[in-house]
Design an enzyme around this catalytic site. Structure first.
Site, PDB file in Angstrom:
ATOM      1  N   CYS A 181     -20.003  -6.333   1.222  1.00 26.12           N
ATOM      2  CA  CYS A 181     -19.510  -4.997   1.529  1.00 26.12           C
ATOM      3  C   CYS A 181     -18.127  -4.850   0.904  1.00 26.12           C
ATOM      4  O   CYS A 181     -17.283  -5.737   1.050  1.00 26.12           O
ATOM      5  CB  CYS A 181     -19.430  -4.793   3.041  1.00 26.12           C
ATOM      6  SG  CYS A 181     -18.775  -3.181   3.555  1.00 26.12           S
TER       7      CYS A 181
ATOM      8  N   ARG B 287     -20.214  -3.143  15.613  1.00 21.63           N
ATOM      9  CA  ARG B 287     -19.470  -4.375  15.332  1.00 21.63           C
ATOM     10  C   ARG B 287     -18.152  -4.384  16.091  1.00 21.63           C
ATOM     11  O   ARG B 287     -17.380  -3.424  16.034  1.00 21.63           O
ATOM     12  CB  ARG B 287     -19.194  -4.493  13.834  1.00 21.63           C
ATOM     13  CG  ARG B 287     -18.498  -5.797  13.420  1.00 21.63           C
ATOM     14  CD  ARG B 287     -18.277  -5.821  11.919  1.00 21.63           C
ATOM     15  NE  ARG B 287     -19.483  -5.450  11.211  1.00 21.63           N
ATOM     16  CZ  ARG B 287     -19.502  -4.786  10.056  1.00 21.63           C
ATOM     17  NH1 ARG B 287     -18.372  -4.403   9.486  1.00 21.63           N
ATOM     18  NH2 ARG B 287     -20.651  -4.484   9.471  1.00 21.63           N
TER      19      ARG B 287
ATOM     20  N   CYS C 196     -20.767   1.975   6.005  1.00 22.79           N
ATOM     21  CA  CYS C 196     -20.137   1.325   7.151  1.00 22.79           C
ATOM     22  C   CYS C 196     -18.882   2.124   7.469  1.00 22.79           C
ATOM     23  O   CYS C 196     -17.997   2.264   6.618  1.00 22.79           O
ATOM     24  CB  CYS C 196     -19.794  -0.121   6.798  1.00 22.79           C
ATOM     25  SG  CYS C 196     -18.814  -1.002   8.031  1.00 22.79           S
TER      26      CYS C 196
ATOM     27  N   CYS D 247       0.830  -1.204   0.000  1.00 20.04           N
ATOM     28  CA  CYS D 247       0.000   0.000   0.000  1.00 20.04           C
ATOM     29  C   CYS D 247       0.867   1.259   0.000  1.00 20.04           C
ATOM     30  O   CYS D 247       1.849   1.337   0.743  1.00 20.04           O
ATOM     31  CB  CYS D 247      -0.922   0.007   1.217  1.00 20.04           C
ATOM     32  SG  CYS D 247      -2.079   1.399   1.232  1.00 20.04           S
TER      33      CYS D 247
ATOM     34  N   CYS E  97     -17.027  -9.201   3.544  1.00 17.10           N
ATOM     35  CA  CYS E  97     -16.385  -7.905   3.372  1.00 17.10           C
ATOM     36  C   CYS E  97     -15.154  -8.086   2.491  1.00 17.10           C
ATOM     37  O   CYS E  97     -14.219  -8.789   2.877  1.00 17.10           O
ATOM     38  CB  CYS E  97     -15.995  -7.315   4.716  1.00 17.10           C
ATOM     39  SG  CYS E  97     -17.397  -7.123   5.842  1.00 17.10           S
TER      40      CYS E  97
ATOM     41  N   CYS F 245      -0.573   5.130   6.792  1.00 15.20           N
ATOM     42  CA  CYS F 245      -1.364   5.007   8.022  1.00 15.20           C
ATOM     43  C   CYS F 245      -0.550   4.269   9.091  1.00 15.20           C
ATOM     44  O   CYS F 245      -0.174   3.106   8.911  1.00 15.20           O
ATOM     45  CB  CYS F 245      -2.669   4.272   7.749  1.00 15.20           C
ATOM     46  SG  CYS F 245      -3.639   4.979   6.387  1.00 15.20           S
TER      47      CYS F 245
ATOM     48  N   CYS G  24      -1.282   0.583  10.405  1.00 17.19           N
ATOM     49  CA  CYS G  24      -1.547  -0.497   9.457  1.00 17.19           C
ATOM     50  C   CYS G  24      -0.299  -1.301   9.125  1.00 17.19           C
ATOM     51  O   CYS G  24       0.739  -0.743   8.764  1.00 17.19           O
ATOM     52  CB  CYS G  24      -2.158   0.076   8.179  1.00 17.19           C
ATOM     53  SG  CYS G  24      -2.687  -1.195   7.012  1.00 17.19           S
TER      54      CYS G  24
END
Length: 379
Positions: free
Chosen positions: A142, A272, A202, A65, A109, A69, A72
């Site tokens: 999702c 959740r 979400c 990626c 998901c 962040c 992560c």
């Protein structure tokens, strides 16, 4: 407690608590923790009964990626020894999803690392959605693909996606301390794009990154204003090789208070318990089911969760039942959004973050099975 009675009354009426009340939940002493759980449980049962919705993650593309962040393990510059692979083929993703559905998952998901999808990526995901839905009647899908460009949410909706996930993660005031390659406003924009396209929005948060109580309340009130249908509450998994590897700020008691605060602020929303529940809630996971009405089954994106069978046994032992594909998750009134009840009130100044707890790196296991591997998943 007058506070808890007030919060229950407001939750049953779908009325927003004040920021002061939300902060007070986070400040309750351990001696009153079970009272907090019981109060949040009354609100949870009002809107969701004793049902638990199961969700299952499929990591379509792992690692690699370009975003930075700090939390992560897939970030730019991460030294975490996670699985790295490019896009799964639609049939591979469908096979991975089938394991979760067989375990009772109602929603699959589909997640891909990266800043956001290209139009070609949207085509890939559209084919994957078709493959999953053709094999699993009634399953929800999702997508979680990062920041969306104009028109992409509509294309995903047209391809059969039911929902789109994009978390705010932390407060706007502290967002720049966590991520520099995109902004809090970018994330808000993507959630709004999903809403406008008719996707179920979400969006949630990550707790345990060194934030203050005020930061937690800020992000949850920000979520309430966005009006998502589901709010995932993640607890930071401090991966070795990431900037937040030493941030062990959570106890099971604090996790329960955070979940309760989210429930009081978002009473009729699917709350959740997401990543990190096994690491931080540990043996107190069953108590959290009295607050949240949704969990992930099995493993996460780059870390291992407890076995799917253990999840199902925990739900049954705690006196709850798995929500079926023939059952509607959200209360009927949420079909049109929450309208005028979404709001906020001003409150007191920020409180400081809690002192760090002892690191438990032995609890963090990198995922080596399931999607992107030759090993069977644990769902």
């Amino acid at each position: 407690m007058d506070l808890l009675n007030t919060l229950v009354d407001k939750g049953l009426r779908r009325e927003t608590p004040s920021r002061e009340e939300a902060l007070a939940v986070l400040a309750t002493p351990d001696d009153e923790l079970l009272d907090v759980v019981a109060a949040a449980g009354k609100v949870r049962r009002q809107w969701f009964g004793r049902r638990v919705k199961l969700n299952y993650l499929v990591n379509l593309k792992s690692g690699l990626c370009p975003e930075d962040c700090s939390y992560c393990s897939q970030r730019l510059g991460s030294k975490a020894e996670i699985l790295k692979y490019t896009w799964l083929k639609p049939d591979e993703a469908s096979q991975a999803a089938a394991a979760g559905v067989a375990g009772g998952a109602k929603r699959v998901c589909l997640v891909a690392s990266g800043r956001g999808p290209t139009d070609k990526d949207v085509d890939r995901v559209a084919a994957t959605i078709d493959a999953i839905k053709s094999e699993n009647e009634g399953v929800e899908v999702c997508a979680c693909l990062g920041l969306l460009s104009d028109g992409q949410a509509e294309r995903l909706r047209g391809a059969g996606a039911d929902a789109y996930n994009h978390n705010l993660n932390t407060s706007e005031a502290t967002y720049g301390d966590i991520t520099t390659t995109h902004t809090y406003a970018d994330r808000v924009d993507t959630v709004q794009k999903a809403h406008a396209a008719g996707l179920s929005a979400c969006s949630g948060l990550i707790a345990g990154m060194g934030e203050s109580d005020e930061d937690l309340v800020d992000v949850v009130f920000g979520l309430r204003e966005l009006d998502p249908d589901s709010v995932p509450v993640n607890f930071l998994i401090p991966f070795e090789g990431t900037p937040l590897a030493k941030e062990w700020n959570l106890t099971p008691q604090r996790c329960l208070r955070i979940l309760a605060m989210v429930r009081f602020v978002c009473p009729d929303v699917e709350v959740r318990i997401a990543g990190g529940r096994e690491v931080h809630l540990r043996s107190m996971q069953p108590l959290a089911l009295h607050i949240a009405n949704s969990i992930f089954l099995g493993d996460y994106l780059t870390s291992e969760g407890q076995a799917g069978r253990a999840d199902l046994e925990m739900i049954a032992d705690a006196g709850f039942e798995v929500e079926g594909t023939d059952q509607v998750t959200l209360p009927e009134h949420r079909a049109g959004g929450c309208g005028s009840v979404c709001g906020s009130e001003e409150g007191p100044a920020a409180t400081t973050a809690p002192e760090a707890t002892e690191a438990r790196t032995d609890l963090v296991a990198v995922r080596r099975r399931g999607a992107g591997t030759d090993l069977a998943p644990n769902a």
